[in-house]
Design a protein around this motif. Structure first.
Motif, PDB file in Angstrom:
ATOM      1  N   PHE A   1      -6.292   0.183  -3.883  1.00  0.00           N
ATOM      2  CA  PHE A   1      -5.846  -1.164  -4.248  1.00  0.00           C
ATOM      3  C   PHE A   1      -4.382  -1.132  -4.672  1.00  0.00           C
ATOM      4  O   PHE A   1      -3.587  -2.002  -4.295  1.00  0.00           O
ATOM      5  N   ALA A   2      -4.000  -0.126  -5.454  1.00  0.00           N
ATOM      6  CA  ALA A   2      -2.605   0.008  -5.872  1.00  0.00           C
ATOM      7  C   ALA A   2      -1.694   0.198  -4.667  1.00  0.00           C
ATOM      8  O   ALA A   2      -0.599  -0.390  -4.591  1.00  0.00           O
ATOM      9  N   ASP A   3      -2.111   1.020  -3.718  1.00  0.00           N
ATOM     10  CA  ASP A   3      -1.297   1.253  -2.516  1.00  0.00           C
ATOM     11  C   ASP A   3      -1.089  -0.033  -1.729  1.00  0.00           C
ATOM     12  O   ASP A   3       0.004  -0.286  -1.207  1.00  0.00           O
ATOM     13  N   ALA A   4      -2.136  -0.854  -1.635  1.00  0.00           N
ATOM     14  CA  ALA A   4      -2.016  -2.126  -0.913  1.00  0.00           C
ATOM     15  C   ALA A   4      -1.035  -3.055  -1.623  1.00  0.00           C
ATOM     16  O   ALA A   4      -0.215  -3.728  -0.981  1.00  0.00           O
ATOM     17  N   LEU A   5      -1.104  -3.106  -2.948  1.00  0.00           N
ATOM     18  CA  LEU A   5      -0.154  -3.920  -3.706  1.00  0.00           C
ATOM     19  C   LEU A   5       1.272  -3.429  -3.500  1.00  0.00           C
ATOM     20  O   LEU A   5       2.196  -4.226  -3.276  1.00  0.00           O
ATOM     21  N   LEU A   6       1.464  -2.130  -3.560  1.00  0.00           N
ATOM     22  CA  LEU A   6       2.814  -1.575  -3.412  1.00  0.00           C
ATOM     23  C   LEU A   6       3.389  -1.848  -2.023  1.00  0.00           C
ATOM     24  O   LEU A   6       4.592  -2.110  -1.879  1.00  0.00           O
ATOM     25  N   ARG A   7       2.542  -1.782  -1.002  1.00  0.00           N
ATOM     26  CA  ARG A   7       3.034  -2.064   0.353  1.00  0.00           C
ATOM     27  C   ARG A   7       3.553  -3.496   0.454  1.00  0.00           C
ATOM     28  O   ARG A   7       4.588  -3.750   1.071  1.00  0.00           O
ATOM     29  N   LEU A   8       2.843  -4.438  -0.156  1.00  0.00           N
ATOM     30  CA  LEU A   8       3.305  -5.828  -0.131  1.00  0.00           C
ATOM     31  C   LEU A   8       4.531  -6.020  -1.007  1.00  0.00           C
ATOM     32  O   LEU A   8       5.450  -6.778  -0.666  1.00  0.00           O
ATOM     33  N   ILE A   9       4.550  -5.374  -2.158  1.00  0.00           N
ATOM     34  CA  ILE A   9       5.707  -5.481  -3.040  1.00  0.00           C
ATOM     35  C   ILE A   9       6.972  -5.025  -2.326  1.00  0.00           C
ATOM     36  O   ILE A   9       8.043  -5.639  -2.459  1.00  0.00           O
ATOM     37  N   ASP A  10       6.853  -3.980  -1.548  1.00  0.00           N
ATOM     38  CA  ASP A  10       8.011  -3.405  -0.869  1.00  0.00           C
ATOM     39  C   ASP A  10       8.332  -4.077   0.456  1.00  0.00           C
ATOM     40  O   ASP A  10       9.285  -3.677   1.134  1.00  0.00           O
ATOM     41  N   ASP A  11       7.573  -5.097   0.833  1.00  0.00           N
ATOM     42  CA  ASP A  11       7.788  -5.746   2.136  1.00  0.00           C
ATOM     43  C   ASP A  11       7.812  -7.271   1.957  1.00  0.00           C
ATOM     44  O   ASP A  11       6.823  -7.960   2.223  1.00  0.00           O
ATOM     45  N   PRO A  12       8.940  -7.822   1.490  1.00  0.00           N
ATOM     46  CA  PRO A  12       9.025  -9.278   1.277  1.00  0.00           C
ATOM     47  C   PRO A  12       8.743 -10.091   2.538  1.00  0.00           C
ATOM     48  O   PRO A  12       8.151 -11.178   2.452  1.00  0.00           O
TER      49      PRO A  12
END
Length: 721
Positions: free
Chosen positions: A354-365
């Motif tokens: 779940f954290a990895d999915a959040l980070l991927r979106l955070i890093d991809d505006p």
């Protein structure tokens, strides 16, 4: 996609399409998924049908969510106050209907009195359709319902979520209904498989309705993850908090907001403190309407082990917020197309996935923008008009199936053009008027903060009375010069018709008008009067959209440092929280340790770099503090707890943290006045530390924000119990 059945087109030939539909609800005066779902569906159906909600209990003066004015509420038991339980012995005896753990464990468990009132309602109602929304209500509808009307059960959870005994009782009851409607197709399959091979009851899925929000869609630039829902184990906020610990370590400028309430709140607060996330994860409490809070998010998060539908997913989508959800049974997989309009995370991946999915979106505006736009389109499939169309089609099919050739489908369906108006229930079954201390007419209003920080108050033009009006702001507990007045433009002759704007707008500019620090209440008054007239309308605020404040720094001009935060009062009025100071130090980060608290602050309204930091005691005296300049007016201040405990003279004391901007000048308070939240005391909570003292009682030390949002550290002696 849900094409929906066109209203008024699917009823048997020669009969009216407008029928009376009654929802049977346990407590419409609370807040929960069932209450919200019923309110939205009732609003959609009331466009073409007469809709009534029979609430077994009435615990408050008004329902837990604003209802369409066309929807009628019928409380069966007035449970306001505690005397009602003592008036009838049956109110203290448990229900004879099968055990439904949800209501049974609530403050208003089913009783013999509830059994009596539900049975009486089902025998006397003049509805054409009755829809029961809880298992024990389905039991009553199966046992005491009448063939005069269609009997429909609605499953707001899932078959698998019920314990084995309740499951068997529900399956037996469902076989005596005309239809049973679940909110996901996967759950409908479970019910169909568990029922006899050729059940007489039709089992199908119709998802919940979610209306289009009045708030503006998310801009996606808030660096905030938002979650919302009840604090119950299946929602797995512990998983979300654990996942966000990894996010915060890699992206410390992001925050998590969780909206809701429940008995597990203290458990989540302890977890937040244990992981050191107290200044990054905030428990915001229950907020209604929630749409304004979804729109403040850059990402929406659902970390549940199970979702019967996934109301929060659709709510976030309708606000243009990209959703990250566990791929849990049952709803998320039917709502989200992974990678197209949201992100699904396998349950077996746990908090790390779940954290990895959040980070991927955070890093991809760019992906956030794309998913948010696709989510807006997908969310429209759940519009109340479309969902109501599917229900209308179902009712028509059930009525046709009941009717012998050439006869009326059921007695309540008559070839008349008007609504069915049979005899109303007597006594306690009669609709009870909502208690009001203010009987003046109300004007629906919305408050919107514009990107520059100004406040625009939108007034429903059709509800404005004739004559010249002013929007008046009055400062609470103020003497002279404690008010301001703004003219209300005259509404158009026929507001809302032919594309005309249905709203009249009044703007309180962010600059050019000095508002002293305090709280301001708004009112509509006849122009030229002082204090208004008795017949002046009252404001009834539907929502406050303050998302623009999420990223807006305090305003600085010749008058000082100012911020303004609008909010809705408990009575539904509009208020404005204001700060105005010669200078201010905004607390950007607060880090507590075992022996110190360290604060990073940014100075506004003062020239040069801060030269000193201190803690000022409530009982008198200052303590000098270490200060480390960070450049651009930002500093790091450290307060050793031992310095406080050594100065503690009585049982308790508190120290305000302050900066001195220039030698010889007045000190500046360190606080948190920027942002969108009018009360930081509940949301911004910090852990306490107990300090031992030689030869004296230990001292409990905790940083907190005061009512004025100033950062203070309190020290209190810990006495043995």
């Amino acid at each position: 996609m849900f094409p929906g059945t066109p209203l008024h087109t699917a009823w048997p030939s020669g009969y009216r399409a407008a029928v009376k539909i009654s929802f049977l609800v346990h407590n419409m005066y609370g807040i929960g998924g069932t209450v919200v779902a019923v309110a939205h569906l009732a609003a959609g159906l009331s466009e073409h049908h007469e809709v009534e909600i029979a609430s077994v209990y009435r615990r408050a003066d008004t329902p837990g969510i604003a209802l369409d004015p066309r929807v009628r509420v019928v409380p069966l038991i007035d449970a306001r106050g505690g005397l009602w339980k003592h008036l009838r012995p049956s109110a203290r005896k448990p229900s004879r209907m099968f055990h439904d753990p949800g209501p049974a464990n609530s403050p208003l468990p089913p009783t013999r009195l509830a059994d009596q009132r539900i049975k009486r309602y089902l025998r006397r109602t003049d509805a054409d359709v009755v829809i029961a929304t809880r298992p024990f209500l389905v039991g009553h509808l199966a046992r005491h319902g009448s063939d005069r009307y269609l009997r429909i059960g609605q499953e707001h959870r899932t078959l698998d979520s019920h314990n084995p005994e309740l499951r068997e009782e529900c399956l037996a009851a469902v076989q005596h209904l005309d239809a049973y409607v679940t909110v996901s197709e996967a759950d409908a399959e479970q019910w169909r498989a568990a029922l006899p091979e050729r059940p007489t009851t039709r089992v199908l899925s119709i998802p919940n309705a979610v209306p289009a929000p009045s708030a503006r869609p998310s801009t996606g630039d808030s660096k905030t993850v938002v979650a919302a829902g009840r604090f119950i184990p299946i929602k797995r906020y512990d998983r979300l908090i654990e996942a966000f610990a990894k996010v915060a370590a890699e992206r410390p400028d992001w925050q998590l907001r969780i909206y809701g309430r429940g008995r597990h709140e203290k458990r989540y607060r302890r977890q937040i403190e244990r992981l050191g996330l107290y200044d990054r994860v905030r428990l915001m409490g229950a907020v209604s309407p929630i749409e304004t809070e979804w729109a403040k998010g850059a990402i929406a998060a659902v970390a549940s082990d199970g979702e019967s539908f996934g109301m929060t997913l659709v709510e976030a989508m309708r606000c243009g917020v990209p959703v990250v959800s566990t791929d849990c049974p049952y709803g998320p997989g039917e709502i989200i197309s992974h990678g197209r309009n949201g992100v699904l995370v396998p349950l077996e991946g746990g908090s790390d996935a779940f954290a990895d999915a959040l980070l991927r979106l955070i890093d991809d505006p760019e992906q956030r923008q794309r998913l948010g736009a696709e989510g807006l389109s997908r969310g429209a499939d759940y519009d109340p008009a479309r969902i109501a169309g599917r229900w209308t089609g179902l009712l028509a099919e059930l009525a046709e199936a009941r009717a012998p050739q050439g006869r009326r489908p059921w007695p309540g369906l008559t070839p008349a053009p008007a609504f069915h108006t049979g005899p109303r229930l007597e006594g306690l079954l009669r609709r009870q008027p909502m208690d009001r201390t203010d009987d003046r007419p109300s004007v629906p209003a919305r408050a919107v903060v514009t990107p520059d920080g100004s406040l625009t108050v939108e007034l429903a033009a059709a509800s404005l009375p004739p004559g010249e009006l002013e929007l008046v702001g009055r400062r609470r507990r103020a003497a002279e010069d404690g008010s301001f007045r703004l003219p209300v433009p005259a509404p158009p002759p026929d507001p809302g018709a032919g594309g005309a704007d249905p709203w009249v707008r009044v703007t309180v500019p962010r600059t050019g008008r000095v508002l002293p620090e305090g709280r301001w209440d708004f009112a509509l008054e006849s122009r030229g009067t002082d204090g208004g007239l008795a017949q002046d309308p009252r404001l009834q605020v539907q929502l406050v959209d303050s998302a623009a404040l999420m990223t807006l720094p305090p305003a600085v001009d010749e008058h000082g440092v100012a911020t303004r935060i609008p909010y809705r009062t408990e009575e539904g009025g509009l208020a404005l929280r204001t700060w105005l100071r010669p200078a201010h130090a905004e607390a950007e980060q607060v880090v507590t340790g075992e022996r110190t608290v360290t604060v990073t602050a940014a100075l506004y309204g003062a020239t040069g770099e801060p030269v000193a930091a201190l803690a000022r005691s409530r009982t008198g005296g200052d303590i000098g503090l270490p200060l480390r300049p960070l450049g651009d007016g930002r500093v790091e201040v450290t307060l050793p707890y031992a310095a406080l405990t050594a100065r503690l003279a009585g049982e308790d004391d508190s120290w305000e943290l302050r900066l001195r901007a220039e030698t010889g000048r007045a000190t500046v308070p360190i606080g948190r006045i920027a942002g969108d939240w009018p009360d930081r005391r509940r949301t911004d909570r910090f852990p306490a530390v107990t300090m031992d003292r030689e030869g004296a009682a230990p001292v409990r030390v905790r940083p907190h924000f005061t009512a004025r949002h100033d950062l203070t550290v309190t020290a209190t002696e810990v006495r043995p119990s």
